[in-house]
Design a protein around this motif. Structure first.
Motif, PDB file in Angstrom:
ATOM      1  N   GLY A 220     -10.393  77.844  35.552  1.00  0.00           N
ATOM      2  CA  GLY A 220     -10.420  78.128  36.979  1.00  0.00           C
ATOM      3  C   GLY A 220      -9.363  77.347  37.732  1.00  0.00           C
ATOM      4  N   GLU A 221      -9.135  76.101  37.316  1.00  0.00           N
ATOM      5  CA  GLU A 221      -8.106  75.284  37.966  1.00  0.00           C
ATOM      6  C   GLU A 221      -6.719  75.855  37.711  1.00  0.00           C
ATOM      7  OE1 GLU A 221      -8.686  71.401  36.374  1.00  0.00           O
ATOM      8  OE2 GLU A 221     -10.770  71.257  37.089  1.00  0.00           O
ATOM      9  N   LEU A 222      -6.466  76.292  36.497  1.00  0.00           N
ATOM     10  CA  LEU A 222      -5.157  76.847  36.165  1.00  0.00           C
ATOM     11  C   LEU A 222      -4.884  78.144  36.918  1.00  0.00           C
ATOM     12  CD1 LEU A 222      -5.118  76.265  32.283  1.00  0.00           C
ATOM     13  CD2 LEU A 222      -3.720  75.066  33.984  1.00  0.00           C
ATOM     14  N   LEU A 223      -5.930  78.916  37.176  1.00  0.00           N
ATOM     15  CA  LEU A 223      -5.766  80.232  37.782  1.00  0.00           C
ATOM     16  C   LEU A 223      -6.081  80.244  39.278  1.00  0.00           C
ATOM     17  CD1 LEU A 223      -7.326  82.454  34.957  1.00  0.00           C
ATOM     18  CD2 LEU A 223      -4.898  82.035  35.418  1.00  0.00           C
ATOM     19  N   VAL A 224      -6.071  79.081  39.901  1.00  0.00           N
ATOM     20  CA  VAL A 224      -6.448  78.993  41.307  1.00  0.00           C
ATOM     21  C   VAL A 224      -5.522  79.808  42.202  1.00  0.00           C
ATOM     22  CG1 VAL A 224      -5.122  76.877  41.740  1.00  0.00           C
ATOM     23  CG2 VAL A 224      -7.153  77.380  43.131  1.00  0.00           C
ATOM     24  N   ASN A 225      -4.257  79.962  41.802  1.00  0.00           N
ATOM     25  CA  ASN A 225      -3.308  80.728  42.603  1.00  0.00           C
ATOM     26  C   ASN A 225      -2.993  82.103  41.988  1.00  0.00           C
ATOM     27  OD1 ASN A 225      -2.890  78.698  44.616  1.00  0.00           O
ATOM     28  ND2 ASN A 225      -1.634  77.575  43.135  1.00  0.00           N
ATOM     29  N   ALA A 226      -3.834  82.542  41.080  1.00  0.00           N
ATOM     30  CA  ALA A 226      -3.583  83.810  40.396  1.00  0.00           C
ATOM     31  C   ALA A 226      -3.748  84.996  41.348  1.00  0.00           C
ATOM     32  CB  ALA A 226      -4.521  83.965  39.210  1.00  0.00           C
ATOM     33  N   ARG A 227      -2.978  86.034  41.079  1.00  0.00           N
ATOM     34  CA  ARG A 227      -3.061  87.278  41.859  1.00  0.00           C
ATOM     35  C   ARG A 227      -3.320  88.433  40.905  1.00  0.00           C
ATOM     36  NH1 ARG A 227       0.239  91.502  43.278  1.00  0.00           N
ATOM     37  NH2 ARG A 227       1.965  90.651  42.045  1.00  0.00           N
ATOM     38  N   ARG A 228      -4.425  89.135  41.124  1.00  0.00           N
ATOM     39  CA  ARG A 228      -4.804  90.221  40.223  1.00  0.00           C
ATOM     40  C   ARG A 228      -3.807  91.374  40.324  1.00  0.00           C
ATOM     41  NH1 ARG A 228     -10.313  92.078  41.687  1.00  0.00           N
ATOM     42  NH2 ARG A 228      -9.415  94.042  42.375  1.00  0.00           N
ATOM     43  N   VAL A 229      -3.386  91.907  39.162  1.00  0.00           N
ATOM     44  CA  VAL A 229      -2.406  92.997  39.155  1.00  0.00           C
ATOM     45  C   VAL A 229      -2.983  94.282  38.565  1.00  0.00           C
ATOM     46  CG1 VAL A 229      -0.419  91.448  39.074  1.00  0.00           C
ATOM     47  CG2 VAL A 229      -1.450  92.226  36.921  1.00  0.00           C
ATOM     48  N   ARG A 230      -4.251  94.275  38.170  1.00  0.00           N
ATOM     49  CA  ARG A 230      -4.917  95.497  37.758  1.00  0.00           C
ATOM     50  C   ARG A 230      -6.414  95.366  38.045  1.00  0.00           C
ATOM     51  NH1 ARG A 230      -3.775  97.957  33.551  1.00  0.00           N
ATOM     52  NH2 ARG A 230      -5.739  99.064  33.450  1.00  0.00           N
TER      53      ARG A 230
END
Length: 406
Positions: free
Chosen positions: A257-267
Motif C-alpha cells: 500500500g505504501e509503494l502504491l500510494v500514488n498509483a493511478r489505475r489504467v484499467r
C-alpha cells in the motif's frame, strides 16, 4: 486440405505447441476465439519456462520484446520480509525470466508460431468435438455465425480457462481446493526508483487473515499488475463493489500500500472466481488437454504458464512420434510426467494456505541456506527436478522443515 493438428487456443500453451509442431514439418491450425492482442491475467513467468520457449524457437521473440526482468520474489507479512533470488537455487537452468504484459506476450508467441509455419485463425469458437483415434473432428463457428467442420489427425486443447473439451466432453472433475477469487487491475504505479526492486514480484499476506494474500508485479513502462486473492466470504466485508474491496484491502497491506500510494489505475478492476479446476483424464481418442484447459491450481506461485509450457513440450514430443507412425504411451509420456510437477506445485499451494509454507518462508530453520536453495528451485518452476527432495517428496520435506521451524 485438413491440417495434421488442430489446436484450440492461441495462448502460451497453444502457440508453443504450434511452433514446435510446425517446426517439425507438420501442418497446424490454431483456433482462437478472441482477437489478439487481448488482456489476460498471469503476468509473472518462472525461469524454468525459458527452457521451453527456447525449445520452441520463441525465446528470442521474448528477449527482444523489452519486458521487465525478473530474478525472484519478495514475501511480506507485517514487518517480516523474506527475499528469494531465483539465481540462488539448487537446480541447474535459468535463474531469471520476465514479468510480462500478457496481451503483448501472448500476441508475440502467436506471431512466432505463424513465423514457424502455423496458421492462426481468430474469432473462432469450437462448439462440438467428435473424438476419434485416427480422425477427430471439430465443429467451429465464426463471428458471423458460419459453421465449418475440421477433421485432423489430432486435436490439442489449449483453451485455458475456456476449458473447451472439458466442457464439451464432460471431463470436469473436483479440483480439491476451496473456491477462491482474485480481484485485480493494472496501474501506473509511480513507485520511486529506489523504493523497490522491480526485478522481483511482491507477495504480501494480509495482516488479519493469512488466507488472503496480495500480488504486486512491476511491469515495464512504469506499469504494475496488482491484485488480491481470497475466499469470497473473506473479501466481501471490505466493500460493496470490487473497486471498494480492492482499495480497502490494499490500504491495510503494509509495504504494498505504501509503494502504491500514488498509483493511478489504467484499467477497470477485474475478477476471476472458482478458477481451481482439474479433469478426469488429460487424453482421449485423438486429443490431449494442455495447461489450464486440463488443470489450474492457484495463482500464488505463478505456476500457470510454466505448467502450460511443460504440457506443450511433453505433448508435442509424444505427438510427433505418433504423427510419424509410432505408438506413444500418452499416459507414461505425457500425463504421468506432467502430473509429477503439478503435484509438487499442489503441495506448495496447500502448504501456503494451511500456513505451513508461510511458517517456513518467514522462519530460519536449521541448515537454512541449503533448504532455501531447494525451495527456491521449486518457486523458480523446477517442479520436475527429481534430484531435489522437495520435488521428490514435497509433502514429507515441507512437513519436516515446518517442524524444524518450531
Amino acid at each position: 486440405m485438413n491440417p495434421d493438428v488442430v489446436i484450440i487456443g492461441a495462448g502460451p500453451a497453444g502457440s508453443v505447441a504450434a511452433a514446435m509442431l510446425a517446426g517439425a514439418g507438420f501442418s497446424v491450425e490454431v483456433l482462437e476465439r478472441a482477437h489478439f492482442p487481448r488482456f489476460s491475467i498471469g503476468e509473472s513467468l518462472l525461469p524454468q519456462a525459458m527452457e521451453w520457449l527456447a525449445e520452441a524457437d520463441l525465446l528470442r521473440d521474448v528477449v527482444e520484446a523489452g519486458f521487465q526482468h525478473k530474478n525472484g520474489a519478495m514475501f511480506r507479512h507485517g514487518d517480516r520480509e523474506e527475499s528469494f533470488d531465483f539465481r540462488m537455487k539448487s537446480s541447474d537452468g535459468w535463474g531469471t525470466t520476465y514479468q510480462v504484459r500478457r496481451d503483448k506476450f501472448d500476441d508475440l508467441l502467436a506471431k512466432g508460431a505463424v513465423r514457424k509455419g502455423a496458421k492462426v485463425s481468430f474469432g473462432q469458437t469450437v462448439i462440438a468435438m467428435r473424438p476419434d483415434p485416427v480422425a477427430p473432428s471439430l465443429t467451429v463457428r465464426d463471428e458471423e455465425g458460419n459453421e465449418r467442420e475440421i477433421t485432423a489427425r489430432f486435436v490439442l486443447d489449449a483453451s485455458g480457462f475456456g476449458r473447451v473439451l472439458a466442457r464439451l466432453l464432460d471431463l470436469e472433475s473436483p479440483a480439491g481446493f476451496p473456491d477462491r477469487m482474485s480481484i485485480f487491475t493494472h496501474v501506473e504505479d509511480n513507485i520511486p526508483p529506489q523504493a523497490y526492486d522491480r526485478n522481483k514480484i511482491l507477495i504480501t499476506v494480509n495482516p488479519r487473515n493469512s488466507e488472503i494474500w496480495y500480488w504486486m508485479i512491476p511491469l515495464a513502462d512504469g506499469l504494475c499488475s496488482m491484485g488480491v486473492v481470497g475466499k469470497p466470504e473473506h473479501l466481501a466485508p471490505y466493500g460493496s463493489t470490487r473497486e471498494e474491496q480492492l482499495a480497502s484491502l490494499v490500504a491495510e497491506s503494509g509495504l504494498m500500500g505504501e509503494l502504491l500510494v500514488n498509483a493511478r489505475r489504467v484499467r477497470d478492476v477485474g475478477e476471476i472466481s472458482g478458477y481451481a479446476a482439474r479433469v478426469s483424464s488429460l487424453t482421449g481418442p485423438g486429443y490431449a488437454l494442455l495447461g489450464n484447459a486440463g488443470e489450474f491450481l492457484d495463482p500464488v506461485f505463478s505456476s500457470g504458464v510454466t505448467i502450460a509450457l511443460k504440457s506443450a513440450s511433453l505433448a508435442t514430443h509424444a505427438l510427433v512420434r505418433q504423427l510419424k507412425g509410432e505408438t506413444p504411451d500418452w499416459d507414461k509420456e505425457f500425463a504421468q510426467p506432467l502430473a509429477r510437477g503439478v503435484e509438487t506445485f499442489r503441495a506448495y499451494v496447500s502448504g501456503w494456505y494451511d500456513g505451513s509454507l508461510q511458517k517456513i518462508i518467514f522462519s530460519q530453520p536449521a541448515d537454512a541456506n541449503q533448504i532455501k536453495k531447494m525451495i527456491t528451485s521449486v518457486l523458480a518452476g523446477y517442479a520436475w527436478d527429481e534430484a531435489n527432495p522437495f520435488v521428490r517428496e514435497p509433502g514429507k520435506y515441507l512437513k519436516m522443515v515446518e517442524e524444524l521451524c518450531g
